[in-house]
Design an enzyme around this catalytic site. Structure first.
Site, PDB file in Angstrom:
ATOM      1  N   LYS A  53       0.837  -1.207   0.000  1.00 21.53           N
ATOM      2  CA  LYS A  53       0.000   0.000   0.000  1.00 21.53           C
ATOM      3  C   LYS A  53       0.873   1.259   0.000  1.00 21.53           C
ATOM      4  O   LYS A  53       0.595   2.223  -0.712  1.00 21.53           O
ATOM      5  CB  LYS A  53      -0.940  -0.018   1.219  1.00 21.53           C
ATOM      6  CG  LYS A  53      -2.060  -1.017   1.048  1.00 21.53           C
ATOM      7  CD  LYS A  53      -2.854  -1.287   2.309  1.00 21.53           C
ATOM      8  CE  LYS A  53      -3.843  -2.433   2.032  1.00 21.53           C
ATOM      9  NZ  LYS A  53      -4.459  -2.980   3.228  1.00 21.53           N
ATOM     10  N   GLN A  97      -5.630  -1.830   9.456  1.00 19.02           N
ATOM     11  CA  GLN A  97      -5.227  -3.047   8.743  1.00 19.02           C
ATOM     12  C   GLN A  97      -5.717  -4.282   9.494  1.00 19.02           C
ATOM     13  O   GLN A  97      -5.380  -4.477  10.658  1.00 19.02           O
ATOM     14  CB  GLN A  97      -3.690  -3.068   8.598  1.00 19.02           C
ATOM     15  CG  GLN A  97      -3.150  -4.271   7.851  1.00 19.02           C
ATOM     16  CD  GLN A  97      -3.509  -4.269   6.358  1.00 19.02           C
ATOM     17  OE1 GLN A  97      -3.456  -3.229   5.699  1.00 19.02           O
ATOM     18  NE2 GLN A  97      -3.884  -5.422   5.835  1.00 19.02           N
ATOM     19  N   ASP A 120     -11.910   2.231   3.887  1.00 19.18           N
ATOM     20  CA  ASP A 120     -12.172   0.806   3.711  1.00 19.18           C
ATOM     21  C   ASP A 120     -13.686   0.545   3.635  1.00 19.18           C
ATOM     22  O   ASP A 120     -14.105  -0.599   3.432  1.00 19.18           O
ATOM     23  CB  ASP A 120     -11.566   0.017   4.891  1.00 19.18           C
ATOM     24  CG  ASP A 120     -10.816  -1.217   4.422  1.00 19.18           C
ATOM     25  OD1 ASP A 120     -10.791  -1.453   3.199  1.00 19.18           O
ATOM     26  OD2 ASP A 120     -10.264  -1.944   5.268  1.00 19.18           O
TER      27      ASP A 120
END
Ligand code: NAP
Length: 298
Positions: A53, A97, A120
């Site tokens: 990322k 994460q 997200d």
């Protein structure tokens, strides 16, 4: 001959659009988009995903900020960091994460993320908007899969689509997005009976079970499209090397299908790219700029 749905190639094309978008708007906005990634503990796979990322952010011009917290951190420490980032003027996106250590309730933590920075798409407000089919930040892996299908003009409307897996990260939001696009969606899970027979009716079969080689050709209808979300690192027989594979036994399935995603190089790169899209989208929105990136969000 079956078509390879090349997520790597498509993600590079989208990255080019994103890079240009940032260059064009930076004179107006005066700072690059900022993405905060919170990592808790030392899960090695998470380390690799975060590195990917970071590199992707660098390629397009997003500034990434990694916050690596100790495995022994507690709920209030993580919540306080999220609350600080919620009001940080240089941060447009916040990503927790996953997976995180067992002592945490991921959803409880995600509830603290400002929905406008929830890149997200997992905060209740954004999930609620997905249920209502309203515009909102969409979950990255499902959004990436839909873009991959759209990029090859694979029709969703009216198709029988079977999704294996009902996680909040992949299966549930993906099923809702496909339903919103008028697919006829069947969700399956570990308690589903006769999974092979259900899968065999699918025009589009999507596996997010997280079980290596669960799906062989006996699950697949002739001419179906097969999307493999699973990622597994398998050791070779002499333990000297590892290789990546998905939920699908690809060599067995490819001769039967009209299109398939490889592992690696299918869904994975698209997940990262959609994270970039969401971050830039949030950056533009914070400054009241209209966005053409909306087209990339299902
Ligand atoms: P998860 O939270 O473990 O969910 C797995 C889902 O699959 C659950 O709903 C489970 O059912 C179902 N399942 C498990 N075994 C099954 C079986 N034998 N038959 C039918 N259903 C079964 O996993 P996840 O976070 O959704 O991720 C799934 C996979 O995708 C993992 O391999 C993960 O590494 C990968 N992944 C890849 C990307 C990417 O970018 N490519 C992104 C995210 C995740 P129950 O609900 O009944 O337990």
């Amino acid at each position: 001959m079956s078509l390879k749905l090349d997520g790597k190639n498509l993600s590079l094309k989208i990255e080019e659009i994103l890079k240009n978008d940032i260059i064009c708007r930076q004179n107006t906005i005066k700072r690059p988009p900022g993405l905060a990634v919170i990592r808790i503990g030392d899960d090695p796979a998470s380390g690799v995903y975060i590195k990917n990322k970071e590199k992707a952010c660098e390629r397009v011009g997003i500034k990434s900020h990694i916050f690596h917290l100790n495995e022994t951190s507690n709920y209030s420490e993580v919540r306080d960091l999220i609350i600080k980032l919620n009001t940080d003027k240089n941060i447009d996106g916040i990503l927790l994460q996953l997976p995180i250590p067992n002592q945490f309730d991921a959803q409880k933590l995600i509830s603290n993320i400002n929905p406008d920075k929830d890149v997200d798409g997992l905060n209740e407000k954004n999930i609620g908007k997905l249920v209502k089919n309203e515009d909102a930040m969409r979950s990255c892996t499902p959004a990436g899969i839909i873009n991959l299908l759209k990029s090859e003009d694979i029709e969703i409307e009216g198709k029988n689509i079977v999704v294996i897996g009902r996680s909040l990260l992949v299966g549930k939001p993906l099923s809702l997005m496909l339903l919103n696009l008028n697919g006829t969606v069947t969700m399956t899970h570990s308690k589903t009976k006769n999974l092979d027979k259900i899968c065999k009716k699918a025009d589009i079969l999507i596996s997010a079970a997280g079980k290596p080689h669960l799906i062989d050709s006996s699950f697949v209808k002739d001419g179906a499209v097969i999307i493999d979300v699973g990622i597994h690192r398998l050791k070779s027989s002499n333990n000297s090397k590892t290789r990546l594979c998905g939920d699908v036994l690809l060599d067995d399935v490819i001769p039967k299908v009209s299109a398939y995603t490889p592992v690696p190089g299918g869904v994975g790169p698209m997940t990262v790219t959609m994270l970039l899209v969401n971050t830039i989208f949030s950056w533009q929105k914070q400054f009241g700029l209209s966005s053409t990136l909306k087209d990339l969000l299902p």
